[in-house]
Design a protein around this motif. Sequence first.
Motif, PDB file in Angstrom:
ATOM      1  N   LEU A   1       0.885  -1.321   0.043  1.00 29.37           N
ATOM      2  CA  LEU A   1      -0.081   0.116   0.310  1.00 29.37           C
ATOM      3  C   LEU A   1       0.886   1.173  -0.045  1.00 29.37           C
ATOM      4  CD1 LEU A   1      -2.872  -0.883   2.533  1.00 29.37           C
ATOM      5  CD2 LEU A   1      -2.980  -0.888   0.129  1.00 29.37           C
ATOM      6  N   ALA A   2       1.869   1.325   0.857  1.00 26.25           N
ATOM      7  CA  ALA A   2       2.899   2.437   0.857  1.00 26.25           C
ATOM      8  C   ALA A   2       3.577   2.728  -0.471  1.00 26.25           C
ATOM      9  CB  ALA A   2       3.891   2.331   1.960  1.00 26.25           C
ATOM     10  N   ILE A   3       4.053   1.485  -1.109  1.00 29.17           N
ATOM     11  CA  ILE A   3       4.421   1.454  -2.511  1.00 29.17           C
ATOM     12  C   ILE A   3       3.466   2.374  -3.349  1.00 29.17           C
ATOM     13  CG2 ILE A   3       5.571   0.292  -4.648  1.00 29.17           C
ATOM     14  CD1 ILE A   3       6.728  -1.508  -2.450  1.00 29.17           C
ATOM     15  N   ILE A   4       2.520   1.878  -3.635  1.00 31.47           N
ATOM     16  CA  ILE A   4       1.326   2.456  -4.488  1.00 31.47           C
ATOM     17  C   ILE A   4       1.023   3.998  -4.140  1.00 31.47           C
ATOM     18  CG2 ILE A   4      -1.262   2.275  -5.110  1.00 31.47           C
ATOM     19  CD1 ILE A   4      -1.025  -0.709  -4.527  1.00 31.47           C
ATOM     20  N   MET A   5       1.085   4.224  -2.591  1.00 38.42           N
ATOM     21  CA  MET A   5       1.027   5.692  -2.157  1.00 38.42           C
ATOM     22  C   MET A   5       1.794   6.497  -2.601  1.00 38.42           C
ATOM     23  SD  MET A   5      -1.463   7.493  -0.826  1.00 38.42           S
ATOM     24  CE  MET A   5      -1.442   9.089  -0.093  1.00 38.42           C
ATOM     25  N   SER A   6       3.233   5.913  -2.376  1.00 39.55           N
ATOM     26  CA  SER A   6       4.331   6.796  -3.139  1.00 39.55           C
ATOM     27  C   SER A   6       4.521   7.117  -4.458  1.00 39.55           C
ATOM     28  CB  SER A   6       5.729   5.812  -2.670  1.00 39.55           C
ATOM     29  OG  SER A   6       5.936   4.831  -3.424  1.00 39.55           O
ATOM     30  N   CYS A   7       3.914   6.536  -5.163  1.00 39.24           N
ATOM     31  CA  CYS A   7       3.586   6.769  -6.549  1.00 39.24           C
ATOM     32  C   CYS A   7       2.352   8.077  -6.924  1.00 39.24           C
ATOM     33  CB  CYS A   7       3.156   5.718  -7.750  1.00 39.24           C
ATOM     34  SG  CYS A   7       4.132   4.408  -7.632  1.00 39.24           S
ATOM     35  N   ILE A   8       1.772   8.156  -5.772  1.00 39.82           N
ATOM     36  CA  ILE A   8       0.609   9.340  -5.823  1.00 39.82           C
ATOM     37  C   ILE A   8       1.206  10.500  -4.986  1.00 39.82           C
ATOM     38  CG2 ILE A   8      -1.801   9.949  -5.334  1.00 39.82           C
ATOM     39  CD1 ILE A   8      -2.274   6.792  -5.337  1.00 39.82           C
ATOM     40  N   GLU A   9       1.488  10.350  -3.887  1.00 37.66           N
ATOM     41  CA  GLU A   9       1.901  11.237  -2.794  1.00 37.66           C
ATOM     42  C   GLU A   9       2.872  10.753  -1.958  1.00 37.66           C
ATOM     43  OE1 GLU A   9       2.785  14.910  -1.737  1.00 37.66           O
ATOM     44  OE2 GLU A   9       0.848  14.619  -3.114  1.00 37.66           O
ATOM     45  N   PRO A  10       4.280  10.984  -2.311  1.00 38.24           N
ATOM     46  CA  PRO A  10       5.607  10.333  -1.577  1.00 38.24           C
ATOM     47  C   PRO A  10       5.526  10.734  -0.245  1.00 38.24           C
ATOM     48  CG  PRO A  10       6.272  11.103  -3.675  1.00 38.24           C
ATOM     49  CD  PRO A  10       4.797  11.601  -3.535  1.00 38.24           C
ATOM     50  N   SER A  11       5.100  12.197   0.151  1.00 39.66           N
ATOM     51  CA  SER A  11       5.207  12.585   1.383  1.00 39.66           C
ATOM     52  C   SER A  11       4.297  11.987   2.411  1.00 39.66           C
ATOM     53  CB  SER A  11       5.323  14.057   1.248  1.00 39.66           C
ATOM     54  OG  SER A  11       3.992  14.320   0.781  1.00 39.66           O
ATOM     55  N   TRP A  12       3.242  11.429   2.062  1.00 35.79           N
ATOM     56  CA  TRP A  12       2.229  10.870   2.699  1.00 35.79           C
ATOM     57  C   TRP A  12       2.104   9.225   2.975  1.00 35.79           C
ATOM     58  CZ3 TRP A  12      -0.521  13.733   6.317  1.00 35.79           C
ATOM     59  CH2 TRP A  12      -0.412  15.162   6.022  1.00 35.79           C
ATOM     60  N   SER A  13       3.247   8.818   1.905  1.00 37.95           N
ATOM     61  CA  SER A  13       3.044   7.134   1.739  1.00 37.95           C
ATOM     62  C   SER A  13       3.392   6.487   3.220  1.00 37.95           C
ATOM     63  CB  SER A  13       4.015   6.940   0.658  1.00 37.95           C
ATOM     64  OG  SER A  13       5.486   7.206   1.056  1.00 37.95           O
ATOM     65  N   SER A  14       4.256   7.148   3.817  1.00 40.37           N
ATOM     66  CA  SER A  14       4.805   6.256   5.137  1.00 40.37           C
ATOM     67  C   SER A  14       3.604   6.345   6.318  1.00 40.37           C
ATOM     68  CB  SER A  14       6.032   7.015   5.826  1.00 40.37           C
ATOM     69  OG  SER A  14       7.003   6.912   4.955  1.00 40.37           O
ATOM     70  N   ILE A  15       2.594   7.187   5.960  1.00 43.52           N
ATOM     71  CA  ILE A  15       1.471   7.074   6.928  1.00 43.52           C
ATOM     72  C   ILE A  15       0.953   5.630   7.021  1.00 43.52           C
ATOM     73  CG2 ILE A  15      -0.707   8.144   7.663  1.00 43.52           C
ATOM     74  CD1 ILE A  15       1.867   9.744   8.275  1.00 43.52           C
ATOM     75  N   CYS A  16       0.972   4.917   5.737  1.00 47.26           N
ATOM     76  CA  CYS A  16       0.333   3.483   5.634  1.00 47.26           C
ATOM     77  C   CYS A  16       0.980   2.665   6.710  1.00 47.26           C
ATOM     78  CB  CYS A  16       0.740   3.073   4.203  1.00 47.26           C
ATOM     79  SG  CYS A  16      -0.038   3.880   3.103  1.00 47.26           S
ATOM     80  N   TYR A  17       1.941   2.838   7.273  1.00 44.31           N
ATOM     81  CA  TYR A  17       2.419   1.865   8.361  1.00 44.31           C
ATOM     82  C   TYR A  17       1.651   2.053   9.534  1.00 44.31           C
ATOM     83  CZ  TYR A  17       6.260   1.029   5.056  1.00 44.31           C
ATOM     84  OH  TYR A  17       6.839   0.586   4.110  1.00 44.31           O
ATOM     85  N   PHE A  18       0.911   3.059   9.842  1.00 41.83           N
ATOM     86  CA  PHE A  18       0.180   3.175  11.069  1.00 41.83           C
ATOM     87  C   PHE A  18      -1.059   2.427  10.950  1.00 41.83           C
ATOM     88  CE2 PHE A  18       2.427   7.215  11.129  1.00 41.83           C
ATOM     89  CZ  PHE A  18       3.144   7.359  12.463  1.00 41.83           C
ATOM     90  N   PHE A  19      -1.114   1.619   9.752  1.00 43.37           N
ATOM     91  CA  PHE A  19      -2.375   0.983   9.903  1.00 43.37           C
ATOM     92  C   PHE A  19      -2.214  -0.509  10.424  1.00 43.37           C
ATOM     93  CE2 PHE A  19      -3.801   3.460   6.397  1.00 43.37           C
ATOM     94  CZ  PHE A  19      -5.113   3.866   6.796  1.00 43.37           C
TER      95      PHE A  19
END
Length: 295
Positions: free
Chosen positions: A176-194
Amino acid sequence: MTSNSPALINPFPFAELTPHRLEAFFDAIFAIIMTILVLGLALPGQADDLSPAEICIAMIPQIIHFALAFFILAAFWGAHHRTFSLVTKLDPFLIRLTFILLFVACLIPFTSTLAGDNHTEGPAVLLFHTNMLLLGLIFFCQWVYVNSSHLAIPIPDNHYRFILTKSLIVPFVSILAIIMSCIEPSWSSICYFFIPVCELSLLHVKSRLFPREVSENSISRRDESVLFTLSPELCTSLDEVAHEMEISREDLIMHILSGWMRSHRVNTGPAGSLCQLNQDHPSKSSGQSSTDINR
């Protein structure tokens, strides 16, 4: 080879080695990795011109990636500890797999620092997420291999599937974080809070797989007696040792069984017992005595 020839010695007795030394090595490397993570925290440029509050705000991405890397590594350490609490022997592939796992884990301080310093850059955070994905997949493969190769104490199928599902949380979140990094890199690490959210959701599954009645039944059976016969020679030896230790014969037997259980990593849980004691009392034969101990 004749009957009088000495037995051949296996020059690579990996299958006969206990995992204690590998566990100690793993713990040492993980302790070093988690310690040097803090070295990635660096003051921003021109820190002399900034106030303490501005410095803290500027370092928020670094602190977030440091915290993520630290606590995820701590979770992996716990998973490895739980896995190796069941492992009874090693083989060459498991040893190599552990070293590959440590190699990938050693990259975490570099990738987390790179992502913290360049949290708006897609390639930097993508490298961090890929590192986490690889680490999670290797842990997953290790758990599957340990059980499929019969290197661990057998456990019930529902317990195995539960741990299998739990070990897929980090790889899933990393994707999910990898997919998010292609959209908005600065917010992709937020996925790990899941990750904590996913683990909390699994608690309901765990309560269904391991009902409380099982533990209550095991407690209620704790005071049952087991009667078994002993040969006269064994009785004499037990009495002599018990006299020297100034304890009863029954206590001596319990000490022996406890020591054997610890040295052989016996799973004594009600759902994963390796053996069952016969509840029928054996008949007393002449010349033999019996000993009654409480479990």
